[in-house]
Design a protein around this motif. Structure first.
Motif, PDB file in Angstrom:
ATOM      1  N   ALA A  49       0.870  -1.178   0.000  1.00 33.99           N
ATOM      2  CA  ALA A  49       0.000   0.000   0.000  1.00 33.99           C
ATOM      3  C   ALA A  49       0.910   1.233   0.000  1.00 33.99           C
ATOM      4  CB  ALA A  49      -0.924  -0.001   1.221  1.00 33.99           C
ATOM      5  N   PRO A  50       0.353   2.422  -0.196  1.00 33.10           N
ATOM      6  CA  PRO A  50       1.182   3.637  -0.124  1.00 33.10           C
ATOM      7  C   PRO A  50       1.925   3.707   1.198  1.00 33.10           C
ATOM      8  CG  PRO A  50      -0.955   4.151  -1.050  1.00 33.10           C
ATOM      9  CD  PRO A  50      -1.035   2.736  -0.567  1.00 33.10           C
ATOM     10  N   GLY A  51       3.233   3.913   1.130  1.00 31.29           N
ATOM     11  CA  GLY A  51       4.060   3.871   2.329  1.00 31.29           C
ATOM     12  C   GLY A  51       3.977   5.128   3.170  1.00 31.29           C
ATOM     13  N   MET A  52       3.971   4.923   4.478  1.00 33.21           N
ATOM     14  CA  MET A  52       4.039   6.048   5.399  1.00 33.21           C
ATOM     15  C   MET A  52       5.459   6.621   5.372  1.00 33.21           C
ATOM     16  SD  MET A  52       1.139   6.650   6.754  1.00 33.21           S
ATOM     17  CE  MET A  52       1.691   7.726   8.082  1.00 33.21           C
ATOM     18  N   SER A  86      10.616   7.307 -10.305  1.00 35.24           N
ATOM     19  CA  SER A  86      11.336   6.558  -9.260  1.00 35.24           C
ATOM     20  C   SER A  86      10.986   5.071  -9.336  1.00 35.24           C
ATOM     21  CB  SER A  86      11.021   7.121  -7.879  1.00 35.24           C
ATOM     22  OG  SER A  86       9.697   6.814  -7.472  1.00 35.24           O
ATOM     23  N   GLY A  87       9.737   4.779  -9.703  1.00 41.24           N
ATOM     24  CA  GLY A  87       9.330   3.378  -9.853  1.00 41.24           C
ATOM     25  C   GLY A  87      10.039   2.707 -11.015  1.00 41.24           C
ATOM     26  N   ILE A  88      10.205   3.426 -12.127  1.00 39.88           N
ATOM     27  CA  ILE A  88      10.922   2.874 -13.279  1.00 39.88           C
ATOM     28  C   ILE A  88      12.365   2.562 -12.902  1.00 39.88           C
ATOM     29  CG2 ILE A  88      11.732   3.350 -15.617  1.00 39.88           C
ATOM     30  CD1 ILE A  88       8.725   2.866 -15.396  1.00 39.88           C
ATOM     31  N   ILE A  89      12.993   3.484 -12.164  1.00 40.47           N
ATOM     32  CA  ILE A  89      14.375   3.255 -11.707  1.00 40.47           C
ATOM     33  C   ILE A  89      14.432   2.026 -10.811  1.00 40.47           C
ATOM     34  CG2 ILE A  89      16.258   4.198 -10.300  1.00 40.47           C
ATOM     35  CD1 ILE A  89      15.456   6.979 -11.266  1.00 40.47           C
ATOM     36  N   PHE A  90      13.428   1.875  -9.957  1.00 40.63           N
ATOM     37  CA  PHE A  90      13.360   0.725  -9.063  1.00 40.63           C
ATOM     38  C   PHE A  90      13.283  -0.578  -9.842  1.00 40.63           C
ATOM     39  CE2 PHE A  90      12.060  -0.096  -4.514  1.00 40.63           C
ATOM     40  CZ  PHE A  90      13.081   0.667  -4.008  1.00 40.63           C
ATOM     41  N   ILE A  91      12.472  -0.569 -10.898  1.00 44.28           N
ATOM     42  CA  ILE A  91      12.332  -1.762 -11.738  1.00 44.28           C
ATOM     43  C   ILE A  91      13.666  -2.092 -12.407  1.00 44.28           C
ATOM     44  CG2 ILE A  91      11.234  -2.701 -13.816  1.00 44.28           C
ATOM     45  CD1 ILE A  91       8.741  -1.083 -13.078  1.00 44.28           C
ATOM     46  N   ALA A 144       7.395  -2.303  -9.384  1.00 47.12           N
ATOM     47  CA  ALA A 144       6.314  -1.981 -10.314  1.00 47.12           C
ATOM     48  C   ALA A 144       5.176  -1.269  -9.596  1.00 47.12           C
ATOM     49  CB  ALA A 144       5.806  -3.256 -10.978  1.00 47.12           C
ATOM     50  N   GLY A 145       4.966  -1.628  -8.326  1.00 46.52           N
ATOM     51  CA  GLY A 145       3.889  -1.028  -7.554  1.00 46.52           C
ATOM     52  C   GLY A 145       4.045   0.471  -7.386  1.00 46.52           C
ATOM     53  N   VAL A 146       5.290   0.949  -7.361  1.00 46.52           N
ATOM     54  CA  VAL A 146       5.531   2.387  -7.210  1.00 46.52           C
ATOM     55  C   VAL A 146       4.956   3.141  -8.407  1.00 46.52           C
ATOM     56  CG1 VAL A 146       7.297   4.177  -7.029  1.00 46.52           C
ATOM     57  CG2 VAL A 146       7.605   1.999  -5.827  1.00 46.52           C
ATOM     58  N   SER A 147       5.271   2.661  -9.628  1.00 47.00           N
ATOM     59  CA  SER A 147       4.780   3.329 -10.835  1.00 47.00           C
ATOM     60  C   SER A 147       3.280   3.123 -11.032  1.00 47.00           C
ATOM     61  CB  SER A 147       5.542   2.806 -12.067  1.00 47.00           C
ATOM     62  OG  SER A 147       6.906   3.194 -12.017  1.00 47.00           O
ATOM     63  N   ILE A 148       2.786   1.941 -10.685  1.00 48.44           N
ATOM     64  CA  ILE A 148       1.352   1.678 -10.796  1.00 48.44           C
ATOM     65  C   ILE A 148       0.575   2.632  -9.895  1.00 48.44           C
ATOM     66  CG2 ILE A 148      -0.466  -0.006 -10.274  1.00 48.44           C
ATOM     67  CD1 ILE A 148       1.483  -2.191 -11.169  1.00 48.44           C
ATOM     68  N   MET A 170       3.877   2.990  -3.629  1.00 52.60           N
ATOM     69  CA  MET A 170       3.396   1.764  -3.002  1.00 52.60           C
ATOM     70  C   MET A 170       4.608   0.969  -2.533  1.00 52.60           C
ATOM     71  SD  MET A 170       0.018   1.824  -3.790  1.00 52.60           S
ATOM     72  CE  MET A 170      -0.531   0.149  -3.800  1.00 52.60           C
ATOM     73  N   THR A 171       4.484   0.336  -1.398  1.00 49.56           N
ATOM     74  CA  THR A 171       5.603  -0.440  -0.874  1.00 49.56           C
ATOM     75  C   THR A 171       5.088  -1.581  -0.003  1.00 49.56           C
ATOM     76  OG1 THR A 171       7.705  -0.280   0.342  1.00 49.56           O
ATOM     77  CG2 THR A 171       5.845   0.962   1.219  1.00 49.56           C
ATOM     78  N   ALA A 172       5.951  -2.568   0.233  1.00 44.65           N
ATOM     79  CA  ALA A 172       5.593  -3.685   1.107  1.00 44.65           C
ATOM     80  C   ALA A 172       5.396  -3.166   2.528  1.00 44.65           C
ATOM     81  CB  ALA A 172       6.687  -4.750   1.072  1.00 44.65           C
ATOM     82  N   TYR A 173       4.373  -3.663   3.199  1.00 51.43           N
ATOM     83  CA  TYR A 173       4.021  -3.169   4.534  1.00 51.43           C
ATOM     84  C   TYR A 173       4.524  -4.101   5.624  1.00 51.43           C
ATOM     85  CZ  TYR A 173       1.227   1.071   4.388  1.00 51.43           C
ATOM     86  OH  TYR A 173       0.829   2.373   4.310  1.00 51.43           O
ATOM     87  N   ILE A 174       5.179  -3.509   6.622  1.00 54.70           N
ATOM     88  CA  ILE A 174       5.667  -4.302   7.737  1.00 54.70           C
ATOM     89  C   ILE A 174       4.505  -4.890   8.537  1.00 54.70           C
ATOM     90  CG2 ILE A 174       7.880  -3.143   7.983  1.00 54.70           C
ATOM     91  CD1 ILE A 174       6.705  -1.394  10.117  1.00 54.70           C
ATOM     92  N   GLU A 175       3.314  -4.294   8.423  1.00 58.44           N
ATOM     93  CA  GLU A 175       2.141  -4.853   9.111  1.00 58.44           C
ATOM     94  C   GLU A 175       1.773  -6.230   8.580  1.00 58.44           C
ATOM     95  OE1 GLU A 175       1.840  -0.444   9.825  1.00 58.44           O
ATOM     96  OE2 GLU A 175       2.495  -1.764   8.212  1.00 58.44           O
ATOM     97  N   SER A 176       2.332  -6.614   7.420  1.00 61.71           N
ATOM     98  CA  SER A 176       2.097  -7.955   6.873  1.00 61.71           C
ATOM     99  C   SER A 176       2.566  -9.024   7.847  1.00 61.71           C
ATOM    100  CB  SER A 176       2.836  -8.117   5.539  1.00 61.71           C
ATOM    101  OG  SER A 176       2.421  -7.164   4.600  1.00 61.71           O
TER     102      SER A 176
END
Length: 463
Positions: free
Chosen positions: A75-78, A107-112, A312-316, A325-331
Motif C-alpha cells: 500500500a502507499p508507504g508512510m 522513481s518506480g521505473i528506476i526501481f524496476i 512496479a507497484g511504485v509506478s502503478i 506503493m511499498t511492502a508493509y511491515i504490518e504484513s
C-alpha cells in the motif's frame, strides 16, 4: 488452489491463509483513511486519494500473491506520503501534486531497472546473516513502537525548557533539546484508548499463548466490540461512510513531466529511490525470513520476483494517483497468524478492492486500540531472531545492535539498515586490513551499500 499456492508444501491450508489475509488487511486498513488526510494538503481530492489507495493496494497486493506466492501486502508507504505532501503542498510546495506524481512514476521505473539488473537481489547475498536477523528484530521493535503509539500507551512528553516559546507559537517543527522531552506511559485511568489497548493486548496475548489460529484477528474483533460500551470504538463512523463508491475527481493518469529537466524534479526522485531502496528491502527480507521462506530452495528467486512487483507497484500507484506503493511491515501480523503463501496476499488484496464498495464502513469503526495490540504481539514474536546473532564477536554484534536500535528510535527502517551497514563495513574492513583474524568476509557490494548510506545521510540532511 492447493496446487497453485502449494499450501501443503508450506504446511498451511485455505482457512489459515484467509484468516491471515484478513488480519493483514485489518492492520493495514488505517492507510485507507490516513493517506487521504495527509495528501489533502496538496490540493488532491480526499475521495480521489481513497480510491487510488484502495485500488492500488488491492491490485499490487494481488500481484504479489498471484505472481510471487508471497504473503505480503502492499500500500502507499508512510513517510514518503508525508514527504510528497511537503513537496507538493498547496501553499508553499516546490511543485504541483501532478508533477510530484510524475516523480513517483520515474522513481518506480528506476526501481524496476535496479531489480532487472540484479542489484537488489545481490543485496540479499551480500548482506551478512547477522544483519538479516538484526533487520528482523529491528522491524519487530519498530512495529512495537508503532503499536504503542497507535494505542496511546506511549508518547513523547515535553518536560519544559528553552523551546517552550517556539512550541507555543506553533509555527512549525521544533528541534527539542535532549532534556526537553521524554517518552512516557499513558494514564490508563483517564485515557480510555490506552486502557482498551491493554485489554486488547491481554486478549491477543492469551490467544497467542494458547496458539489459537487467527488469534490476532479474533482479538481485534473482540477489542472492537469491547470498545463500544467504553466509547472508544467510533460507531458513529458507520453512518458517515457510504457503501457506494465515489468516482468523481479521480487523479488517475494525471501525471505531469513538465519539470523532467529540472534538478528539483530529480532531487525528489532520488530521495524516493533512496528511501524505498532501504525500506522495502528491509521489509521484504524481514517478513520473508519470519515466514520461513528464505530457508526454502526457491527463497531467493521468489524474493527477486517480490522485489520486481514492489518496484512496479511504485509506478502503478503513480498512474492511479497515489504516493509510492511499498511492502508493509504490518504484513507480519498476517504471517504470525499462519500466512505462508500468496493466498494470504490475495485475500488482503481482494479486501482492499472490496473496500472501494462495501468495506469502508466496517474498516472505519475499528479503533486504533484494536489493531495496536496485534502490532505489539508481532514485535514480541519477531524478537526471537535475536538469538541467531553472534554477540560474542563485537565486529558482528555492534552493527547488529545499531541496526536494531536505530530503527525504532529514529522511526525508520532505512536508517537502521544504513547505520548497521556502515558500521559492519568499517569495523570488519579495518579488522581484515590490520588483523590476521579475517573470518568475517565483507562483500564488495557492502562497500557500495555503505557509500550509498553515507550519501543518503548527506543528501537527505534536513529532509
Amino acid at each position: 488452489m492447493d496446487r497453485y499456492f502449494k499450501l501443503r508444501e508450506h504446511g498451511t491450508n485455505p482457512r489459515t491463509e484467509i484468516i491471515a489475509g484478513i488480519t493483514t488487511f485489518v492492520t493495514m486498513a488505517y492507510i485507507l483513511f490516513l493517506n487521504p488526510t495527509i495528501l489533502a494538503g496538496t490540493g488532491m481530492s480526499q475521495n480521489a486519494v481513497f480510491f487510488a489507495t484502495a485500488l492500488g493496494a488491492g491490485l499490487v497486493t494481488l500481484m504479489m500473491g498471484l505472481f510471487v506466492n508471497f504473503p505480503v501486502g502492499l500500500a502507499p508507504g508512510m513517510g514518503l506520503n508525508a514527504y510528497f505532501a511537503v513537496v507538493a503542498a498547496a501553499n508553499g510546495g516546490s511543485m504541483t501534486w501532478q508533477i510530484a506524481l510524475g516523480a513517483v512514476f520515474v522513481s518506480g521505473i528506476i526501481f524496476i531497472l535496479l531489480t532487472i539488473s540484479g542489484f537488489r537481489q545481490m543485496l540479499v547475498k551480500a548482506l551478512p546473516d547477522s544483519l538479516k536477523y538484526a533487520i528482523t528484530v529491528g522491524i519487530g521493535l519498530f512495529i512495537t513502537f508503532i503499536g504503542l503509539k497507535l494505542g496511546e500507551i506511549s508518547g513523547v512528553t515535553f518536560t519544559g525548557g528553552p523551546s517552550a516559546g517556539a512550541i507555543a507559537k506553533g509555527t512549525g517543527a521544533v528541534n527539542l533539546l535532549f532534556f526537553e522531552w521524554n517518552i512516557g506511559i499513558a494514564n490508563f485511568v483517564e485515557n480510555k484508548t490506552a486502557a482498551l489497548t491493554i485489554i486488547g493486548l491481554l486478549i491477543a496475548g492469551v490467544l497467542t499463548t494458547l496458539r489459537v489460529r487467527g488469534g490476532l484477528l479474533i482479538a481485534i474483533i473482540l477489542t472492537t466490540l469491547i470498545g463500544i460500551p467504553m466509547g472508544v470504538t467510533p460507531v458513529e463512523n458507520w453512518s458517515k461512510t457510504s457503501f457506494l463508491p465515489n468516482f468523481s475527481d479521480l487523479a488517475v493518469g494525471k501525471l505531469d513531466f513538465s519539470m523532467l529537466g529540472s534538478g528539483l524534479f530529480w532531487e525528489v526522485v532520488i530521495v524516493m529511490v533512496f528511501v524505498e531502496l532501504f525500506d522495502s528491502f528491509g521489509t521484504l527480507v524481514g517478513t520473508a525470513q519470519r515466514a520461513g521462506l528464505m530457508d526454502r530452495p526457491d527463497g531467493e528467486k521468489r524474493l527477486s520476483r517480490a522485489m520486481f512487483v514492489d518496484g512496479a507497484g511504485v509506478s502503478i500507484g503513480a498512474l492511479l494517483g497515489v504516493t509510492p506503493m511499498t511492502a508493509y511491515i504490518e504484513s507480519a501480523a498476517g504471517i504470525e497468524s499462519g500466512g505462508r503463501t500468496g493466498l494470504t496476499a490475495v485475500t488482503t488484496g481482494i479486501l482492499f478492492l472490496l473496500a472501494i464498495v462495501v468495506l469502508a464502513p466496517f474498516a472505519a469503526i475499528i479503533p486504533d486500540a484494536a489493531t495496536a495490540p496485534a502490532l505489539i504481539i508481532v514485535g514480541v514474536l519477531m524478537m526471537g531472531s535475536v538469538r541467531h546473532i553472534e554477540w560474542d564477536d563485537f565486529g558482528i554484534a555492534m552493527p547488529a545492535f545499531l541496526t536494531i536500535a536505530i530503527m525504532p528510535f529514529t522511526y525508520s527502517i532505512a536508517n537502521g539498515i544504513a547505520v548497521g551497514s556502515v558500521a559492519f563495513v568499517i569495523l570488519n574492513g579495518v579488522r581484515n586490513l590490520v588483523s590476521k583474524d579475517k573470518k568475517v568476509h565483507v562483500h564488495w557490494l557492502m562497500w557500495v551499500i555503505a557509500i550509498l548510506a553515507v550519501a543518503r545521510f548527506i543528501f537527505l540532511a534536513g529532509k
